[in-house]
Design a protein around this motif. Structure first.
Motif, PDB file in Angstrom:
ATOM      1  N   SER A  87       4.642  -2.814  14.763  1.00 37.89           N
ATOM      2  CA  SER A  87       5.082  -1.665  13.963  1.00 37.89           C
ATOM      3  C   SER A  87       5.200  -2.010  12.482  1.00 37.89           C
ATOM      4  N   LYS A  88       4.333  -2.914  12.017  1.00 34.07           N
ATOM      5  CA  LYS A  88       4.286  -3.238  10.594  1.00 34.07           C
ATOM      6  C   LYS A  88       3.042  -2.570  10.009  1.00 34.07           C
ATOM      7  N   GLY A  89       3.253  -1.434   9.406  1.00 36.51           N
ATOM      8  CA  GLY A  89       2.135  -0.665   8.901  1.00 36.51           C
ATOM      9  C   GLY A  89       1.570   0.254   9.947  1.00 36.51           C
ATOM     10  N   GLY A  90       2.196   0.317  11.135  1.00 37.17           N
ATOM     11  CA  GLY A  90       1.705   1.172  12.198  1.00 37.17           C
ATOM     12  C   GLY A  90       2.238   2.588  12.086  1.00 37.17           C
ATOM     13  N   VAL A  91       1.904   3.406  13.054  1.00 36.33           N
ATOM     14  CA  VAL A  91       2.281   4.816  13.028  1.00 36.33           C
ATOM     15  C   VAL A  91       3.790   5.003  12.997  1.00 36.33           C
ATOM     16  N   ALA A  92       4.508   4.338  13.899  1.00 38.94           N
ATOM     17  CA  ALA A  92       5.957   4.544  13.996  1.00 38.94           C
ATOM     18  C   ALA A  92       6.673   4.163  12.707  1.00 38.94           C
ATOM     19  N   ALA A  93       6.341   3.017  12.157  1.00 34.05           N
ATOM     20  CA  ALA A  93       7.006   2.546  10.943  1.00 34.05           C
ATOM     21  C   ALA A  93       6.776   3.507   9.781  1.00 34.05           C
ATOM     22  N   LYS A  94       5.567   4.006   9.634  1.00 32.99           N
ATOM     23  CA  LYS A  94       5.256   4.912   8.535  1.00 32.99           C
ATOM     24  C   LYS A  94       5.989   6.245   8.688  1.00 32.99           C
ATOM     25  N   LEU A  95       6.012   6.766   9.915  1.00 33.40           N
ATOM     26  CA  LEU A  95       6.630   8.068  10.131  1.00 33.40           C
ATOM     27  C   LEU A  95       8.140   8.010   9.976  1.00 33.40           C
ATOM     28  N   GLU A  96       8.751   6.920  10.443  1.00 32.29           N
ATOM     29  CA  GLU A  96      10.207   6.795  10.367  1.00 32.29           C
ATOM     30  C   GLU A  96      10.679   6.638   8.927  1.00 32.29           C
ATOM     31  N   SER A  97       9.952   5.878   8.142  1.00 35.89           N
ATOM     32  CA  SER A  97      10.374   5.608   6.772  1.00 35.89           C
ATOM     33  C   SER A  97       9.899   6.671   5.794  1.00 35.89           C
ATOM     34  N   GLY A  98       8.983   7.500   6.229  1.00 40.10           N
ATOM     35  CA  GLY A  98       8.411   8.493   5.330  1.00 40.10           C
ATOM     36  C   GLY A  98       7.349   7.890   4.430  1.00 40.10           C
ATOM     37  N   GLU A  99       7.033   6.625   4.631  1.00 41.88           N
ATOM     38  CA  GLU A  99       6.035   5.939   3.814  1.00 41.88           C
ATOM     39  C   GLU A  99       4.639   6.318   4.279  1.00 41.88           C
ATOM     40  N   LYS A 100       3.769   6.555   3.341  1.00 38.84           N
ATOM     41  CA  LYS A 100       2.395   6.895   3.673  1.00 38.84           C
ATOM     42  C   LYS A 100       1.469   5.723   3.378  1.00 38.84           C
ATOM     43  N   THR A 101       0.409   5.637   4.170  1.00 41.12           N
ATOM     44  CA  THR A 101      -0.618   4.669   3.831  1.00 41.12           C
ATOM     45  C   THR A 101      -1.308   5.155   2.562  1.00 41.12           C
ATOM     46  N   THR A 102      -1.828   4.232   1.778  1.00 42.58           N
ATOM     47  CA  THR A 102      -2.522   4.623   0.560  1.00 42.58           C
ATOM     48  C   THR A 102      -3.958   5.029   0.893  1.00 42.58           C
ATOM     49  N   LEU A 103      -4.567   5.737  -0.023  1.00 49.51           N
ATOM     50  CA  LEU A 103      -5.968   6.125   0.165  1.00 49.51           C
ATOM     51  C   LEU A 103      -6.863   4.889   0.197  1.00 49.51           C
ATOM     52  N   LEU A 104      -6.473   3.860  -0.560  1.00 45.63           N
ATOM     53  CA  LEU A 104      -7.250   2.623  -0.563  1.00 45.63           C
ATOM     54  C   LEU A 104      -7.206   1.950   0.804  1.00 45.63           C
ATOM     55  N   GLU A 105      -6.023   1.943   1.428  1.00 49.87           N
ATOM     56  CA  GLU A 105      -5.883   1.379   2.770  1.00 49.87           C
ATOM     57  C   GLU A 105      -6.714   2.162   3.778  1.00 49.87           C
ATOM     58  N   ALA A 106      -6.705   3.478   3.637  1.00 50.44           N
ATOM     59  CA  ALA A 106      -7.485   4.318   4.542  1.00 50.44           C
ATOM     60  C   ALA A 106      -8.974   4.039   4.394  1.00 50.44           C
ATOM     61  N   ALA A 107      -9.433   3.940   3.147  1.00 46.09           N
ATOM     62  CA  ALA A 107     -10.851   3.654   2.893  1.00 46.09           C
ATOM     63  C   ALA A 107     -11.221   2.261   3.389  1.00 46.09           C
ATOM     64  N   ARG A 108     -10.339   1.302   3.147  1.00 51.13           N
ATOM     65  CA  ARG A 108     -10.605  -0.076   3.582  1.00 51.13           C
ATOM     66  C   ARG A 108     -10.750  -0.167   5.090  1.00 51.13           C
ATOM     67  N   ASP A 109      -9.786   0.390   5.810  1.00 52.25           N
ATOM     68  CA  ASP A 109      -9.822   0.296   7.265  1.00 52.25           C
ATOM     69  C   ASP A 109     -10.997   1.078   7.852  1.00 52.25           C
ATOM     70  N   GLY A 110     -11.279   2.231   7.278  1.00 51.54           N
ATOM     71  CA  GLY A 110     -12.409   3.016   7.761  1.00 51.54           C
ATOM     72  C   GLY A 110     -13.720   2.284   7.590  1.00 51.54           C
ATOM     73  N   ALA A 111     -13.905   1.666   6.414  1.00 49.75           N
ATOM     74  CA  ALA A 111     -15.147   0.931   6.155  1.00 49.75           C
ATOM     75  C   ALA A 111     -15.233  -0.340   6.989  1.00 49.75           C
ATOM     76  N   MET A 112     -14.131  -1.078   7.073  1.00 48.27           N
ATOM     77  CA  MET A 112     -14.149  -2.359   7.775  1.00 48.27           C
ATOM     78  C   MET A 112     -14.376  -2.187   9.272  1.00 48.27           C
ATOM     79  N   ILE A 113     -13.743  -1.180   9.875  1.00 46.19           N
ATOM     80  CA  ILE A 113     -13.893  -0.983  11.313  1.00 46.19           C
ATOM     81  C   ILE A 113     -15.310  -0.547  11.636  1.00 46.19           C
ATOM     82  N   SER A 114     -16.000   0.005  10.650  1.00 45.05           N
ATOM     83  CA  SER A 114     -17.395   0.403  10.829  1.00 45.05           C
ATOM     84  C   SER A 114     -18.328  -0.794  10.640  1.00 45.05           C
TER      85      SER A 114
END
Length: 204
Positions: free
Chosen positions: A93-120
């Motif tokens: 739960s470090k950077g996962g769904v539960a941690a983000k939702l509980e804290s109100g913290e959002k992933t950054t657009l850069l993190e989203a782009a990075r993970d999307g590209a890397m997993i591809s």
């Protein structure tokens, strides 16, 4: 390239994009943790990775990859390592769904782009897909227009499919339901990702 051949390419690309796997897990994570825009950014970053594989195949590098087991193993192990890393993060739960939702913290657009590209890019399944299936369509199109269509088709289909996933998951009704199950989503995603990483290593 004839219309019938192109429709065959469309069908193959749709089946490839819609099949469940690590890419879907990443799209779910960012759509929930960051929201609709983050899911869409991850979707099109993933699509660019798909387009990259299409270009590589088109240029004939797929043949080199197929004839060099060592090169393919490096990609496969790198992909397995990245999947395992994402899985461990989700379980902890470090950077996962539960941690983000509980804290109100959002992933950054850069993190989203990075993970999307890397997993591809680091997905061995995607490499196998293009090696085994996509190459037959490359031989059909030799002119510039046909080659452009061959590259654009899987890229656009992949981006549109995961955009649809992001839109569905980020709807208010769906989000409220999933928020209540955020911890279990974290655990499930972590187990799936680690399982996929183990499968890649075992099947090499």
């Amino acid at each position: 390239m004839t219309v019938s051949v192109w429709l065959s390419l469309v069908l193959v690309c749709m089946l490839g994009a819609m099949s469940p796997g690590p890419s879907l897990v990443v799209m779910v994570r960012h759509s929930l943790a960051g929201g609709r825009l983050h899911g869409i950014v991850a979707a099109w970053a993933h699509a660019l990775g798909v387009g990259l594989y299409a270009v590589i195949t088109l240029l004939g590098l797929a043949v080199i990859l197929k004839e060099s087991p060592m090169a393919f193993q490096i990609i496969a192990y790198a992909g397995a390592g990245y999947l395992a890393w994402l899985g461990i993060k989700s379980l902890q739960s470090k950077g996962g769904v539960a941690a983000k939702l509980e804290s109100g913290e959002k992933t950054t657009l850069l993190e989203a782009a990075r993970d999307g590209a890397m997993i591809s890019v680091l997905n061995p399944k995607l490499a196998l897909f293009f090696l085994a299936l996509f190459s037959q369509f490359v031989a059909v199109g030799t002119d510039v227009f046909s080659r452009s269509v061959i590259v654009a088709t899987p890229l656009v289909i992949d981006g549109l499919w995961y955009t649809l996933v992001a839109l569905v998951l980020s709807s208010s009704r769906m989000l409220d339901t999933l928020k209540r199950r955020a911890v279990w989503i974290d655990k499930f995603c972590g187990i799936v990702l680690i399982g996929l990483a183990i499968r890649v290593v075992v099947t090499l």
